[in-house]
Design an enzyme around this catalytic site. Structure first.
Site, PDB file in Angstrom:
ATOM      1  N   GLU A   3       0.873  -0.393  -4.990  1.00 18.56           N
ATOM      2  CA  GLU A   3      -0.115   0.679  -5.118  1.00 18.56           C
ATOM      3  C   GLU A   3       0.652   1.989  -5.210  1.00 18.56           C
ATOM      4  OE1 GLU A   3      -3.856   2.856  -2.948  1.00 18.56           O
ATOM      5  OE2 GLU A   3      -1.954   2.576  -1.953  1.00 18.56           O
ATOM      6  N   ASP A  55       0.832  -1.194   0.000  1.00 16.53           N
ATOM      7  CA  ASP A  55       0.000   0.000   0.000  1.00 16.53           C
ATOM      8  C   ASP A  55       0.876   1.256   0.000  1.00 16.53           C
ATOM      9  OD1 ASP A  55      -2.729   1.172   0.504  1.00 16.53           O
ATOM     10  OD2 ASP A  55      -1.671   1.942   2.258  1.00 16.53           O
TER      11      ASP A  55
END
Lengths: 396, 565
Positions: free
Chosen positions: B250, B208
């Site tokens: 991401e 992330d």
């Protein structure tokens, strides 16, 4: 389940086996074993052979032949996943260059046929040598009606007996099959059949078929058609499902070879009345299931058949092809419980058998009819592919 | 003991169909109104039947849940609301038995302020190992070049902490302090957490917010070389001990800025293609392929082992960070008439409501998702056309319970409806009584069946996951046409032609396929042969919002096919 521990030496090799032939025998009676051993020793120099059998060897067997114990196996009418794992392990352990697998009753094979299968994988680039048996006209009909036409249409192979119990394997073919077999043995399903022709085709390996003449076919022990047909058909359907990305590409079928004549039949003409009775009874009772699986045109064809008199009973090849294709699709889609599905195929298969018997009784060559059936499967492959890709029930 | 990878093909992620879901939102087994692992376990057959090959689980770790679990308070446990570690293992093993891989989140840019590391850091002396787990400053003037991401809620990337008597750095919410990746101890702790899950058999990690790992004054604090060095070290740690465990990055950046996250194949295996997604919606609304072809032209090549992750919607807003100001304004006008549909720099709507619940538009967008170069990622519920609830705060409107049937709570939970973690969608168009899995399973013409068939079709053709892309440029810009091509080392060759009509009206198109003269286009859904390609323009007519996929079979196959008919 086969394990490496179960494979042990029986005799101390008199010499290193080098690049020889491993012969893996199925479980068989002492008489059969003796007959096979005679054929083998007559066909191959003793120093080039390693023979593996789950059965004890005769005490007076040629001591110059290297023999090893194969894992215990129950007599089987077909080759199982565990067999292929054993074949690969034994070949590796004994540094064999090629493997000859001989099934139960292989003593009935001519020595020259055994030699042919072995030579193919020993002396030519063939990876998979498959036999073409000369059988009586009404023998092996599950193969003729379903296994052969499906394999031919989808995998573009003319192997007439895709589930043959006698096979010649190159070392890489044996390894490939062992890899495929591990999926089953790891799940404690070592008795599952395997499909060497499909596996070889997907791997791009070479397959050659050899006329091996007549052979006594090992018969299933206890189980009857109600268990045999679902077993082998379900296994083939599952294999086809797993290899869908392969067979949906265009494949060119090799040119046909000369048809193999059937062995003369010594049986009395088969009585088709019980088969037709089973079909008509199923037509009344299994409508609901068949309606979930088959499109309207096929149901209409079956309705017509259900009212056809016995001696005029003929199932069109195209109808049979679509029935098998639609059952294959229903298997893939789990339209109904797979066991029930394959059970519902049995009366339709019996109807095909009745039709086949009628056709051959009228003088037609049985092999010509089987070839016509296979050709119908091939011609309708586009139907299967389109339904596979877009399995809408709203179809003709 | 380390478990071996469940996937044997090192490039399995290239052929995968990824399904993104939140355990909390999928199925509740114990009637507490919150989805859990036993609930997910009971629904794995559904995912297998759909054709999913990889389940991406949103964060399920202990957390105060102030950012839907992206505020982690313990990296090596399961949030008790969702079950136990043993429950997770059951799901993992059951997924593997169904030939599905499992990807979990590695949220390492920041922790929750409730994480023991942060609690200890606050009161630890400056410069001490505990303190140095996070980024502190006596002023809030450092790193001024860094933009604020959550513009709706945050005024600064620094927040004062009384206990610490210092400011701490956070790129997201103030309750999510950033870890200090200048500190090798932080990297070691992250690797320990990775090992914990990979040893268990987890197949892939989604990293992330990775552009923000390291900060440097005078920069935007995004995509810094030091950040790439950290990622390389994490990747090396994985490669040293595990096989076939890809990382999905991401990085909400322009393609040229995402490219370095693949490194030379030694950073992330996959990265989301963020800028493509809004442009697909833009192309659809403008009935013009240009936004798509333009962004793909800006997309650099990536190493052979790497792959783009493609999606139409996810758990966040439809982000509009990677578009120009004019494009952003256009997207707001086109897709968020009600201001409540907007959050941060994006639009918080699901797929079906975005396209006015038009089935053909949904299918068209999915056809692009499934045929563009990359791995498709489906967001839970979009396979049945679930709607959203724009009256819920933050991005919760697209995180409502999965709609399984028309029973109470949509079959998601047996609890009192008031206990649900979020209310189920109940409006007359998208409500669970109209849109649910059970109804669509029994409807052969449903979107669910369509999606299942399309996934199965895509899986038959490896070219979609592994092939190259080249656009055709027909004069009619309402038509998007492209070739996907895969040449394998064994000499086999797959070519697929995809043609999509972005218009609400029927469109003609003339394609230049002369390079494939003699090939037989076979329409892939119905296996229907089309006229053989010649040097002349290849003419097609497409119905509104329709698409056609053709397998270009070689000339010898075409001949054999015609002779067998």
């Amino acid at each position: 389940m086969a394990t490496s521990d179960s494979i042990s030496e029986v005799t101390t090799p008199s010499a290193a086996p080098g690049n020889g032939l491993l012969v893996l025998l199925a479980a068989m009676t002492a008489e059969q074993l003796e007959s096979v051993l005679v054929s083998l020793t007559a066909s191959f120099p003793a120093e080039s052979l390693v023979i593996a059998s789950p059965d004890p060897f005769p005490e007076d067997f040629d001591p110059s032949v290297r023999i090893v114990a194969a894992p215990p196996a129950s007599p089987s009418w077909t080759r199982t996943a565990a067999d292929f794992v054993s074949a690969s392990q034994l070949a590796e352990k004994n540094q064999a260059r090629a493997i000859l697998m001989l099934g139960a009753e292989s003593g009935s094979l001519a020595p020259s046929s055994i030699r042919t299968l072995a030579d193919a994988v020993l002396t030519t680039p063939t990876d998979l040598a498959v036999p073409c048996y000369q059988l009586p006209p009404h023998a092996g009909l599950v193969n003729s009606a379903i296994l052969y036409p499906l394999t031919r249409a989808l995998f573009a192979s003319r192997a007439r007996f895709p589930l043959a119990v006698d096979l010649g394997l190159s070392l890489r073919m044996a390894q490939r099959l062992a890899g495929a077999a591990h999926r089953f043995t790891a799940a404690n399903q070592g008795e599952a059949p395997l499909w060497p022709v499909n596996e070889a085709t997907v791997a791009g390996f070479s397959i050659d078929q050899f006329d091996v003449g007549p052979r006594a076919q090992p018969q299933p022990g206890g189980p009857d058609l109600n268990s045999i047909l679902p077993l082998v058909t379900g296994s083939l359907f599952a294999d086809i499902d797993a290899k869908a990305a392969f067979w949906q590409r265009y494949r060119e079928l090799p040119p046909p070879s000369d048809p193999v004549p059937h062995a003369p039949s010594t049986d009395a003409p088969a009585d088709i009345a019980p088969m037709l009775h089973a079909f008509r009874l199923a037509y009344s009772n299994l409508q609901e299931v068949w309606s979930l699986v088959l499109p309207p045109n096929s149901l209409l064809g079956l309705k017509r058949l259900s009212t056809t008199d016995g001696d005029l009973f003929r199932m069109p090849e195209s109808l049979w092809a679509r029935i098998v294709f639609d059952f294959l699709l229903a298997y893939r889609l789990r339209t109904i419980n797979r066991g029930h599905l394959l059970g519902a195929l049995i009366p339709l298969y019996l109807a095909w058998v009745a039709s086949h018997i009628n056709i051959t009784a009228s003088g037609a060559d049985p092999e010509a009819h089987i070839e016509a059936v296979a050709a119908a499967f091939e011609a309708d492959k586009t139907y299967l592919v389109s339904r596979w890709r877009w399995p809408d029930r709203f179809n003709p | 003991m380390k478990k071996l990878a469940s996937a044997t093909d090192p490039l399995w992620y290239k052929d995968a169909i990824i399904y993104e879901l939140h355990v909390r939102a999928f199925a509740d087994s114990n009637g507490d109104g919150i989805g859990d692992f036993p609930g997910l376990l009971s629904r794995l057959d559904y995912l297998q039947d759909l054709g999913v090959t990889c389940i991406w689980l949103l964060p399920f770790f202990p957390s105060p849940l102030r950012d839907d679990g992206y505020d982690i308070a313990n990296y090596v446990d399961v949030n008790p609301s969702y079950g136990t570690l043993d429950d997770f293992k059951l799901v993992l093993n059951a997924a593997h038995l169904r030939n599905m891989q499992v990807m979990i989140e590695l949220v390492i840019n920041h922790t929750s302020d409730q994480h023991p590391w942060f609690q200890a850091a606050r009161s630890a002396p400056p410069g001490s190992p505990a303190r140095e787990m996070y980024v502190w400053s006596s002023t809030n003037q450092m790193f001024e070049g860094a933009r604020i991401i959550f513009t709706d809620t945050e005024k600064s990337n620094w927040t004062w902490n009384e206990t610490a008597n210092a400011y701490y750095w956070h790129r997201f919410f103030a309750h999510q302090p950033d870890l200090n990746f200048n500190n090798p101890a932080v990297i070691e702790e992250v690797i320990k957490a990775m090992r914990f899950w990979l040893d268990m058999g987890v197949d892939a990690l989604r990293m992330d917010a990775i552009p923000y790992l390291v900060e440097r004054d005078g920069t935007s604090c995004e995509n810094l070389p030091e950040t790439h060095a950290v990622i390389k070290s994490l990747r090396a740690a994985i490669d040293a001990e595990y096989a076939n465990r890809p990382i999905l990055a991401e990085a909400n950046q322009w393609p040229a800025d995402v490219r370095p996250y693949f490194g030379d194949g030694d950073e992330c295996h996959m990265a989301f293609h963020f800028p493509l997604m809004p442009r697909i919606y833009m192309a659809l609304r403008q009935e013009d392929r240009l936004p798509i072809t333009d962004i793909m032209a800006q997309t650099p090549p990536i190493p052979d082992i790497c792959q783009w992750g493609l999606f139409l919607r996810n758990h966040d807003e439809l982000t509009l960070e990677m578009v120009t100001s004019d494009e952003r304004d256009y997207m707001y006008f086109a897709y968020s008439a009600d201001p409540r549909m907007r959050v941060n720099v994006g639009i918080r709507r699901r797929l079906a409501p975005l396209v006015d619940n038009n089935r053909r538009r949904i299918e068209l967008l999915n056809s692009l998702l499934l045929s563009f170069p990359g791995t498709p990622i489906l967001y839970y519920g979009d396979e049945i056309g679930m709607g959203d609830n724009i009256y819920l705060g933050d991005r919760n409107g697209v995180r409502t319970p999965m709609q399984w049937n028309s029973d109470r709570n949509a079959g998601f939970s047996k609890c009192d409806p008031a206990r649900l973690y979020l209310p189920v969608v109940m409006d007359p168009i998208y409500g669970y009584q109209a849109i649910n899995v059970e109804a669509q399973l029994s409807d052969q013409s449903s979107l669910l069946h369509w999606t299942r068939n399309m996934i199965a079709l895509r899986k038959l053709f490896q070219v979609f996951g592994r092939g190259s892309l080249s656009f055709l440029n027909p004069a009619n810009r309402k038509i998007l046409a492209y070739l996907r091509e895969l040449k394998r080392s064994d000499g086999s060759h797959e070519i697929v032609l995809c043609v999509a009509n972005l218009s609400r009206f029927a469109q003609p198109v003339s394609l230049d396929l002369a390079a494939h003269k003699g090939a037989q286009p076979v329409e892939m859904l119905g296996y229907v042969p089309f006229p053989i390609v010649t040097e002349a323009p290849y003419l097609l007519s497409l119905a509104p919002y329709s698409f056609l996929w053709f397998e270009l079979q070689p000339p010898n196959a075409a001949l054999a096919r015609s002779s067998s008919r």
